[in-house]
Each structure stands twice: as structure tokens, then as C-alpha cells.
Design a protein around this motif. Structure first.
Motif, mmCIF file in Angstrom:
data_model
loop_
_atom_site.group_PDB
_atom_site.id
_atom_site.type_symbol
_atom_site.label_atom_id
_atom_site.label_comp_id
_atom_site.label_asym_id
_atom_site.label_seq_id
_atom_site.Cartn_x
_atom_site.Cartn_y
_atom_site.Cartn_z
ATOM 1 N N GLU A 1 -5.967 2.866 7.876
ATOM 2 C CA GLU A 1 -7.401 2.665 7.860
ATOM 3 C C GLU A 1 -7.751 1.144 8.054
ATOM 4 O O GLU A 1 -8.761 0.759 8.294
ATOM 5 C CB GLU A 1 -7.969 3.058 6.518
ATOM 6 N N LEU A 2 -6.918 0.123 8.023
ATOM 7 C CA LEU A 2 -7.054 -1.535 7.895
ATOM 8 C C LEU A 2 -7.606 -1.499 9.332
ATOM 9 O O LEU A 2 -8.463 -2.511 9.654
ATOM 10 C CB LEU A 2 -5.894 -2.115 7.586
ATOM 11 N N LYS B 1 -5.122 8.868 -3.186
ATOM 12 C CA LYS B 1 -5.802 9.318 -2.385
ATOM 13 C C LYS B 1 -5.600 10.647 -1.447
ATOM 14 O O LYS B 1 -6.431 11.430 -1.261
ATOM 15 C CB LYS B 1 -6.477 8.111 -1.275
ATOM 16 N N GLY C 1 0.903 -1.072 0.036
ATOM 17 C CA GLY C 1 -0.049 -0.084 0.090
ATOM 18 C C GLY C 1 0.736 1.202 -0.153
ATOM 19 O O GLY C 1 1.640 1.548 0.929
ATOM 20 N N PRO D 1 -12.672 3.319 -3.564
ATOM 21 C CA PRO D 1 -11.878 2.227 -4.081
ATOM 22 C C PRO D 1 -11.231 2.815 -5.543
ATOM 23 O O PRO D 1 -10.110 2.319 -5.758
ATOM 24 C CB PRO D 1 -12.841 1.288 -4.498
ATOM 25 N N SER E 1 -8.242 1.827 -2.616
ATOM 26 C CA SER E 1 -8.795 1.144 -1.306
ATOM 27 C C SER E 1 -9.830 -0.095 -1.694
ATOM 28 O O SER E 1 -10.935 0.455 -1.637
ATOM 29 C CB SER E 1 -9.137 2.122 -0.265
ATOM 30 N N ASP E 2 -9.560 -1.015 -2.162
ATOM 31 C CA ASP E 2 -10.659 -2.015 -2.608
ATOM 32 C C ASP E 2 -11.053 -2.970 -1.493
ATOM 33 O O ASP E 2 -11.738 -4.095 -1.879
ATOM 34 C CB ASP E 2 -10.233 -2.494 -4.005
ATOM 35 N N CYS F 1 -2.768 -0.931 3.440
ATOM 36 C CA CYS F 1 -3.475 -0.806 1.867
ATOM 37 C C CYS F 1 -4.586 -0.256 1.990
ATOM 38 O O CYS F 1 -5.664 -0.331 0.984
ATOM 39 C CB CYS F 1 -3.481 -2.191 1.259
ATOM 40 N N GLY F 2 -5.061 0.484 3.205
ATOM 41 C CA GLY F 2 -6.478 0.882 3.265
ATOM 42 C C GLY F 2 -7.622 0.051 3.328
ATOM 43 O O GLY F 2 -7.406 -1.232 3.692
ATOM 44 N N GLY F 3 -8.897 0.881 3.483
ATOM 45 C CA GLY F 3 -9.889 -0.203 3.843
ATOM 46 C C GLY F 3 -10.732 -0.219 2.442
ATOM 47 O O GLY F 3 -10.137 -0.904 1.499
ATOM 48 N N LYS F 4 -11.909 0.228 2.559
ATOM 49 C CA LYS F 4 -12.852 -0.071 1.281
ATOM 50 C C LYS F 4 -13.560 1.356 0.515
ATOM 51 O O LYS F 4 -13.971 1.427 -0.413
ATOM 52 C CB LYS F 4 -14.149 -1.033 1.608
#
Length: 413
Positions: A381-382, A40, A7, A168, A172-173, A162-165
Motif C-alpha cells: 500500500e505504500l 489488518k 512491516g 492506523p 498503518s500510521d 509498512c502500509g499507508g495511513k
């Protein structure tokens, strides 16, 4: 030592810089699935990049962050708070400015922040590989084995950043959640946060475009879950604006749990119920010839007035002086209490962050290392932590990224 960071967002870049500064002999690389790192970040603060908040220290954890374990947030921010973020960026040559408590780059350009981060990654010799989507991670006796569709990489340490959702389109997928779960971690329910809300049978649809001061309260099965006051934006589909964003996580989780989700609007938050009744009665007494609509012209936006009167079941051209005391109380009540039924959020596509994520009870607040898998770190954010608007989520990314990077490279903060 080889450290792989999955990420290339705010947390991933911070982790790489902290790791490289802490251990110049380590081989550090960022793996980003998009064609460029930091996409982002460019969209934050409407392109101005709200870096942090002057209140973003351990003392603000209870009021500015959400998650199952707020003590985790507090302990992390004790190690890396607002001043640490300023020092981090000052070391790269960034000059900042404040608007109230919000902190921005002096240039008001998110692109400038990203450029300085990229320059620092290059200076430190961090390798950046874009277009790489890690599909699996396996921990064995030799370390970690990471694979995408055509690549196999071995590392000693892994940082999941790698971020959340949310959003996207910027990368962040939600794939990070699956990687964490594959390594034995568990998630709290994940829902959109800092997002617009869709209203069922929207009573203000004809007032679309209006902005007005209001107090917005989330009701879950009739019980208040959170509230905020500020500029409410009325849209064709529902409601938006910072106060809506601030309470949206409660609504999103309520929807996920299939509970009754409503928003209570107070369109005159600066007045008490009695003061609103007195205000309307006073206008009526001074101007006996005014209609109800004319009476409200000095109080509300013109497009709002017919909608409020509809909800109060009053005709616009009725003279204010002809209203009964009961009708005045009903009208005052509608100024202070309008309940909207929420049918949905605007989805992960339009959310700024996610509520929920990897359970923080499974992570060390001192190092961000997994309690289950040695050498695995999770940042940003994970994790099951989300902040309110105002730079708190980026502060969380910088803090957890730097903590994880230093710990992974051989020494905790």
C-alpha cells in the motif's frame, strides 16, 4: 545476506516468505511496530479474508486499479497474478473457495490464513520482532542502518512494507511514507479510499439504515470521475456501501484539492429516464385513487419515499392523478438524479486503503527496487496504487511482496 522487512502485514509476510524460499542462507527478519503481525489481515473481508479475485491479472489493471502509472500495475501482475496467489497459498496448505469472482479461504476465517503464514515464516526461519517502530533508515557503504528508539540494526537489503495511513489502529500510521521520503522518494497526494462519505445538509438523514440499489457517481467540479452500481447504504452522517467505497477515492482526492465534490445518485439505475416517467404514469393510470406516496410504495423503501417527495416538492397525500405532466417529470427526475454535496470522508481511521503514495515511476516494476537507492524495495500500500473492492488490494500486497522478496534475496522473478 541480511534482509530487513519493515512491516508485518500482508505484503511484508509475503516478502519474507518469498525471500526465504528463494535464498535459504539469507538472514531475514520482519520488524513490526504492533504487538502482533497480520492484525489488518484479520479484519479483511469482514473477518473472512477476501484473498484475491479471479479477475486479478494484468488484463484488469485499467478497470480495477488506480494510480498515476497503471502500466506499472500491469507489469507487476504479469509476473504475479491470481493463479500465482492461489499457488502461493496452496503451497502452505490453504484450501480456497470462490463466491462469484471473490476468493476466500474455505474455512471463511482470516485467522486461518494468518496462522498458515506464521507457520511458514517459522518453518523458514524468518525472525519476527514486534513492538519495533523504525524511526530512521540510512544508506551507507556498508548497507542500511535502521534505528528505533533503542535499537540499531544493520542490513544489506531493506523492504518497506509498512502500509499507508488507512486503519492506523492496525499499524498503518503513515510512518512508511516518511521513511521513503527520507531516502529520496516522492509521494503523490495521499487520501482515504474505500471509505464512507459524509453528506452536507443530508436530505436522507431520516432514512438512516435504508439499503437500496443505486448507481453512485462521483462529480468533481461537476465532471464525472467514476461510478458504480450496487447496494447503497444510507447512514445518519451520509452514505456507505460498496458502490460508495468504489468512488470514494475520487471524492477524497477532490476534497484534498479543494474542488467541488458531489455524488450523483440514481435510485432506479435499471430504468432509463423515459422508462421511469412511463412507470409512474402507468401506475397512476391503473390506480387513479392512489396518492403520490402510495404510488411509490411498490417502488421504494417506505423511509425513502417522504425524502424523495420532499426533494420533488410534492405533498405525500396528493393524488397521483392530479399531478401535471411537469410534476410527473420532476418526480421521475428525482428518482434518477439526486445530487449530494460531500463535505468529508470518514477519514483514514475508517478507510480500507489509501489513494496515492510513493511514485511508481521511481520504482522498478520488475523487482520493486528503488531506482534511487540500491537495495531498497517498496511493496504494498505504500506505493501509489489502490484497487477497488473485491480482493484486489490483497492481490497487490501478495504480488508486490513476493516480487520484492525474491528480488531482494538475490533473484528477480
Amino acid at each position: 545476506m541480511r534482509i530487513g522487512i519493515i512491516g508485518g502485514g500482508a505484503a511484508g509476510m509475503a516478502a519474507a516468505i518469498a525471500a526465504a524460499r528463494n535464498n535459504r542462507r539469507a538472514e531475514i527478519f520482519i520488524l513490526e511496530q504492533k504487538e502482533k503481525i497480520g492484525k489488518k489481515l484479520l479484519a479483511t473481508g469482514n473477518g473472512r479474508c477476501n484473498l484475491t479475485n479471479r479477475q486479478a491479472d494484468a488484463s484488469c489493471a485499467d478497470s480495477c486499479y488506480h494510480g498515476e502509472d497503471i502500466s506499472f500495475v500491469r507489469k507487476a501482475l504479469e509476473q504475479f497474478g491470481y493463479q500465482d496467489t492461489l499457488d502461493f497459498f496452496e503451497s502452505m496448505g490453504l484450501v480456497t473457495r470462490s463466491r462469484g469472482e471473490y476468493v476466500y479461504p474455505r474455512s471463511d476465517q482470516a485467522a486461518a490464513v494468518l496462522e498458515l503464514l506464521e507457520l511458514e515464516l517459522k518453518r523458514l526461519g524468518v525472525m519476527v520482532r514486534c513492538g519495533v517502530k523504525i524511526r530512521s533508515i540510512v544508506r551507507d557503504k556498508k548497507g542500511f542502518c535502521m534505528r528505533d528508539d533503542s535499537l540499531v540494526l544493520r542490513t544489506d537489503q531493506v523492504i518497506l512494507a509498512c502500509g499507508g495511513k488507512a486503519a492506523p489502529a492496525f499499524g498503518s500510521d503513515g510512518s512508511g511514507y516518511q521513511l521513503a521520503k527520507s531516502l529520496g522518494h516522492h509521494l503523490t497526494p495521499v487520501a482515504p479510499a474505500l471509505v464512507q462519505l459524509k453528506v452536507k445538509n443530508h436530505p436522507f438523514v431520516k432514512a438512516s439504515g435504508v439499503r437500496t440499489e443505486a448507481k453512485v457517481t462521483a462529480l468533481i467540479d461537476g465532471i464525472p470521475a467514476g461510478s458504480d452500481t450496487g447496494e447503497l447504504q444510507i447512514t445518519a452522517y451520509g452514505i456507505s456501501g460498496i458502490p460508495v467505497f468504489q468512488i470514494s477515492r475520487h471524492i477524497a482526492l477532490g476534497l484534498y484539492q479543494k474542488k467541488r465534490t458531489e455524488v450523483l445518485l440514481d435510485l432506479l439505475p435499471e430504468y432509463s429516464d423515459k422508462e421511469v416517467s412511463a412507470l409512474l404514469s402507468g401506475i397512476s393510470e391503473r390506480r387513479t385513487n392512489l396518492t403520490v406516496k402510495e404510488c411509490l410504495s411498490g417502488v421504494f423503501h417506505q423511509k425513502l419515499i417522504p425524502r424523495i417527495l420532499e426533494l420533488a416538492e410534492l405533498q405525500m397525500h396528493t393524488r397521483m392523478s392530479n399531478l401535471t405532466d411537469r410534476q410527473v417529470r420532476i418526480l421521475a427526475g428525482k428518482c434518477k438524479k439526486i445530487i449530494l454535496t460531500i463535505q468529508d470522508t470518514n477519514g483514514f481511521e475508517n478507510a480500507q486503503v489509501c489513494a496515492g503514495g510513493v511514485k511508481t515511476t521511481e520504482i522498478s516494476s520488475r523487482t520493486m527496487e528503488s531506482k534511487y537507492v540500491k537495495g531498497l524495495y517498496i511493496a504494498g500500500e505504500l506505493l501509489d496504487v489502490d484497487g477497488i473492492c473485491g480482493g484486489y488490494n490483497l492481490q497487490w500486497a501478495w504480488a508486490t511482496g513476493c516480487i520484492a522478496g525474491k528480488a531482494a534475496s538475490g533473484r528477480a522473478i
